[in-house]
Each structure stands twice: as C-alpha cells, then as structure tokens.
Design an enzyme around this catalytic site. Structure first.
Site, PDB file in Angstrom:
ATOM      1  N   LYS A  81       0.813  -1.214   0.000  1.00 20.69           N
ATOM      2  CA  LYS A  81       0.000   0.000   0.000  1.00 20.69           C
ATOM      3  C   LYS A  81       0.852   1.271   0.000  1.00 20.69           C
ATOM      4  O   LYS A  81       0.451   2.281  -0.575  1.00 20.69           O
ATOM      5  CB  LYS A  81      -1.012   0.008   1.146  1.00 20.69           C
ATOM      6  CG  LYS A  81      -0.411   0.013   2.540  1.00 20.69           C
ATOM      7  CD  LYS A  81      -1.515  -0.039   3.577  1.00 20.69           C
ATOM      8  CE  LYS A  81      -0.990   0.066   4.996  1.00 20.69           C
ATOM      9  NZ  LYS A  81       0.227  -0.709   5.308  1.00 20.69           N
ATOM     10  N   ARG A 134      11.866  -6.965   1.509  1.00 30.18           N
ATOM     11  CA  ARG A 134      11.700  -5.512   1.464  1.00 30.18           C
ATOM     12  C   ARG A 134      12.973  -4.812   1.959  1.00 30.18           C
ATOM     13  O   ARG A 134      13.612  -5.269   2.892  1.00 30.18           O
ATOM     14  CB  ARG A 134      10.517  -5.139   2.368  1.00 30.18           C
ATOM     15  CG  ARG A 134       9.988  -3.769   2.089  1.00 30.18           C
ATOM     16  CD  ARG A 134       8.514  -3.725   2.318  1.00 30.18           C
ATOM     17  NE  ARG A 134       8.209  -3.407   3.711  1.00 30.18           N
ATOM     18  CZ  ARG A 134       7.060  -2.881   4.086  1.00 30.18           C
ATOM     19  NH1 ARG A 134       6.120  -2.628   3.224  1.00 30.18           N
ATOM     20  NH2 ARG A 134       6.851  -2.627   5.354  1.00 30.18           N
ATOM     21  N   ARG A 156       3.012  -8.489  13.534  1.00 31.11           N
ATOM     22  CA  ARG A 156       2.338  -7.358  12.884  1.00 31.11           C
ATOM     23  C   ARG A 156       1.079  -7.829  12.143  1.00 31.11           C
ATOM     24  O   ARG A 156       0.085  -7.122  12.102  1.00 31.11           O
ATOM     25  CB  ARG A 156       3.280  -6.661  11.898  1.00 31.11           C
ATOM     26  CG  ARG A 156       4.415  -5.937  12.596  1.00 31.11           C
ATOM     27  CD  ARG A 156       5.387  -5.335  11.610  1.00 31.11           C
ATOM     28  NE  ARG A 156       4.829  -4.210  10.888  1.00 31.11           N
ATOM     29  CZ  ARG A 156       5.355  -3.697   9.786  1.00 31.11           C
ATOM     30  NH1 ARG A 156       6.433  -4.220   9.257  1.00 31.11           N
ATOM     31  NH2 ARG A 156       4.812  -2.660   9.207  1.00 31.11           N
ATOM     32  N   ARG A 183      -5.457   3.007  11.648  1.00 28.83           N
ATOM     33  CA  ARG A 183      -5.127   1.590  11.825  1.00 28.83           C
ATOM     34  C   ARG A 183      -5.989   0.956  12.902  1.00 28.83           C
ATOM     35  O   ARG A 183      -5.848  -0.235  13.171  1.00 28.83           O
ATOM     36  CB  ARG A 183      -3.656   1.469  12.232  1.00 28.83           C
ATOM     37  CG  ARG A 183      -2.731   0.955  11.132  1.00 28.83           C
ATOM     38  CD  ARG A 183      -1.356   0.819  11.740  1.00 28.83           C
ATOM     39  NE  ARG A 183      -0.448   0.016  10.989  1.00 28.83           N
ATOM     40  CZ  ARG A 183       0.431   0.499  10.118  1.00 28.83           C
ATOM     41  NH1 ARG A 183       0.445   1.773   9.835  1.00 28.83           N
ATOM     42  NH2 ARG A 183       1.284  -0.302   9.526  1.00 28.83           N
ATOM     43  N   ARG A 243      14.310  -3.334   7.502  1.00 30.03           N
ATOM     44  CA  ARG A 243      13.864  -2.676   8.739  1.00 30.03           C
ATOM     45  C   ARG A 243      13.650  -3.700   9.851  1.00 30.03           C
ATOM     46  O   ARG A 243      13.213  -4.813   9.589  1.00 30.03           O
ATOM     47  CB  ARG A 243      12.534  -1.946   8.488  1.00 30.03           C
ATOM     48  CG  ARG A 243      12.731  -0.544   8.014  1.00 30.03           C
ATOM     49  CD  ARG A 243      11.469   0.153   7.523  1.00 30.03           C
ATOM     50  NE  ARG A 243      10.202  -0.365   7.980  1.00 30.03           N
ATOM     51  CZ  ARG A 243       9.034  -0.056   7.396  1.00 30.03           C
ATOM     52  NH1 ARG A 243       9.003   0.755   6.370  1.00 30.03           N
ATOM     53  NH2 ARG A 243       7.921  -0.550   7.852  1.00 30.03           N
TER      54      ARG A 243
HETATM   55  P1  AMP Z   1       4.199   1.306   8.395  1.00 33.45           P
HETATM   56  O1  AMP Z   1       5.387   1.983   7.810  1.00 33.45           O
HETATM   57  O2  AMP Z   1       2.888   1.964   7.993  1.00 33.45           O
HETATM   58  O3  AMP Z   1       4.173  -0.188   8.151  1.00 33.45           O
HETATM   59  O4  AMP Z   1       4.295   1.501   9.981  1.00 33.45           O
HETATM   60  C1  AMP Z   1       5.356   0.986  10.738  1.00 33.45           C
HETATM   61  C2  AMP Z   1       4.981   0.933  12.199  1.00 33.45           C
HETATM   62  O5  AMP Z   1       4.656   2.254  12.674  1.00 33.45           O
HETATM   63  C3  AMP Z   1       3.735   0.111  12.527  1.00 33.45           C
HETATM   64  O6  AMP Z   1       4.012  -1.262  12.659  1.00 33.45           O
HETATM   65  C4  AMP Z   1       3.316   0.729  13.864  1.00 33.45           C
HETATM   66  O7  AMP Z   1       4.150   0.300  14.925  1.00 33.45           O
HETATM   67  C5  AMP Z   1       3.606   2.210  13.634  1.00 33.45           C
HETATM   68  N1  AMP Z   1       2.431   2.893  13.067  1.00 33.45           N
HETATM   69  C6  AMP Z   1       2.330   3.441  11.825  1.00 33.45           C
HETATM   70  N2  AMP Z   1       1.112   3.991  11.647  1.00 33.45           N
HETATM   71  C7  AMP Z   1       0.421   3.787  12.797  1.00 33.45           C
HETATM   72  C8  AMP Z   1      -0.895   4.098  13.237  1.00 33.45           C
HETATM   73  N3  AMP Z   1      -1.775   4.725  12.435  1.00 33.45           N
HETATM   74  N4  AMP Z   1      -1.248   3.735  14.493  1.00 33.45           N
HETATM   75  C9  AMP Z   1      -0.384   3.103  15.300  1.00 33.45           C
HETATM   76  N5  AMP Z   1       0.862   2.751  14.956  1.00 33.45           N
HETATM   77  C10 AMP Z   1       1.270   3.085  13.711  1.00 33.45           C
END
Ligand code: AMP
Length: 214
Positions: free
Chosen positions: A13, A127, A171, A88, A160
């Site tokens: 996404k 990734r 996750r 989320r 990462r």
């Molecule tokens: P992402 O890059 O979107 O996969 O986000 C990486 C990590 O950031 C996630 O696994 C969460 O720990 C945190 N995170 C990102 N967006 C949110 C959100 N809207 N609410 C809570 N945690 C978030």
C-alpha cells in the site's frame, strides 16, 4: 480527493500510495514515515514510538491521532491527500471522521490492497528501506537500480527491524485484530474499494486508477 489506503503490512500500500500521490498531485501522508523521521531525529515522540514499532505493536492512538489531524490542517492538504498507514484502529478512524465532520468534509475512498497472509511473510523479508529518505524497494519485485543503495538519495538500504520475519507474524496478528475491522467500517460508509494486491505493482496501480478515475 481524500483517500485512505488499507491493507496488511507488506501488501504494497505504501508503494501504491506514493504512485497515487504523484499522479493526482496530492500529499502522501504516512504515519510510519513520520514516526521513522522522528526516530531518526531523536525526538521524544520518536523514542516513544520506537519501543512499540520494534515489537511489531501499534503506537498508541493518543500519540498518533493528533499528529495526523494537525498534519491535515496544512495548506498542501486543501485539495485532498492520501493516508497511508492511518487509520489503523476503529478509534483512529472515528477521530478522523469527527475531525473531518467539523470541517463539513468526509473521506472519498478507502482502498484495500488485498494480499493473503501466506504471501506477506515472504514479501516482507525481501523488502528494503532507505536509511536516508525512507524510500522502499523489494529485492525481487522492485529492486533499486543502485543495488543496496537508494535510487533517490544514494543512502544505504536496510531490512527494517519491523520487517524481520519474527516481527512480521506479530504485525499480521495486530493487523487482523485491530486494523481489519476498518474494512467493515468503510464498507458501511459505502466507500470501500478492494483491489487484488497479488498482481504486478503496475497492474495494481491500474486497478486503483480505474476506481479513482483519470
Ligand atoms: P508502516 O510503515 O505503515 O508499516 O508503519 C510501521 C509501524 O509504525 C507500525 O508497525 C506501527 O508500529 C507504527 N504505526 C504506523 N502507523 C500507525 C498508526 N496509524 N497507528 C499506530 N501505529 C502506527
């Protein structure tokens, strides 16, 4: 045009969100990127967020919601935006809707990039993310033309911490428990559109632009 991108971690996404932002000239707002920038800059928010992110957990809503709502008040959001990784949780979606309602606005589309769990774990281990600008690549599906360095800024690419296999399963569990209910939430609002995220990146993009229009 105001768009929410939904999908499991690793569904692609983020990649699609960036492509949409560029085509429709709207800002791409990624809470994950905002948290990572804060971690890199050693801010208080970054320190708090990191402890959750490294464990594959969500950062608490109270650290997340105001951050996004404030960002949406910026001038560049006047003509819309694409939210990647937010909301989320149901409370985050409700807070977003409440903030929009105050302005007499609402979301236009929630796009679910659908990929089965079994595809996710193998995808995530391939990734790579840039330590400089946050751009993401995939060693098989979307490799950097500069090998293990970023095409955009030349910095080193890494796997990462939260993309490591042991964290990915956690996750995914968090996604199913806390984020997947948003599919029902936006279906009830009549704005959910699902696309098959197992297709080639460009085909997923075509499916999305068919939904959004030229
Ligand atoms: P992402 O890059 O979107 O996969 O986000 C990486 C990590 O950031 C996630 O696994 C969460 O720990 C945190 N995170 C990102 N967006 C949110 C959100 N809207 N609410 C809570 N945690 C978030």
């Amino acid at each position: 045009m105001k768009i929410v991108m939904l999908g499991a971690p690793g569904a692609g996404k983020g990649t699609q969100a960036k492509m949409i932002a560029s085509k429709y000239q709207i800002p791409h707002i990624s809470t994950g990127d905002i948290f990572r920038a804060n971690i890199k800059n050693g801010t208080e928010l970054g320190k708090k967020a990191k402890s959750y992110m490294d464990q594959g957990l969500l950062v608490p809503d109270e650290l997340t919601v105001d951050l996004v709502i404030d960002r949406l008040a910026n001038d560049d959001c006047k003509n819309g935006y694409i939210l990647d990784g937010f909301p989320r949780t149901i409370p985050q979606a409700e807070a977003l809707d409440a903030a929009l309602a105050k302005l007499g606005e609402k979301m236009d589309y929630a796009i679910d990039v659908d990929v089965p769990d079994e595809n996710i774990v193998s995808r995530m281990s391939g990734r790579r993310a840039c330590t400089g600008c946050g751009a993401t690549y995939h060693i098989v599906y979307n490799p950097s033309k500069k090998g293990d360095c970023c095409e955009v800024c030349g910095e080193k690419l890494i796997l990462r911490d939260d993309d490591k296999p042991e964290t990915v399963q956690k996750r995914l569990n968090v996604y199913h428990e806390q984020t997947q209910p948003l599919i029902d939430y936006y279906t009830k609002q009549g704005i959910l559109k699902a696309v098959d995220g197992t297709q080639d990146m460009n085909d997923v993009f075509t499916a999305i632009t068919n939904i959004l229009g030229a």
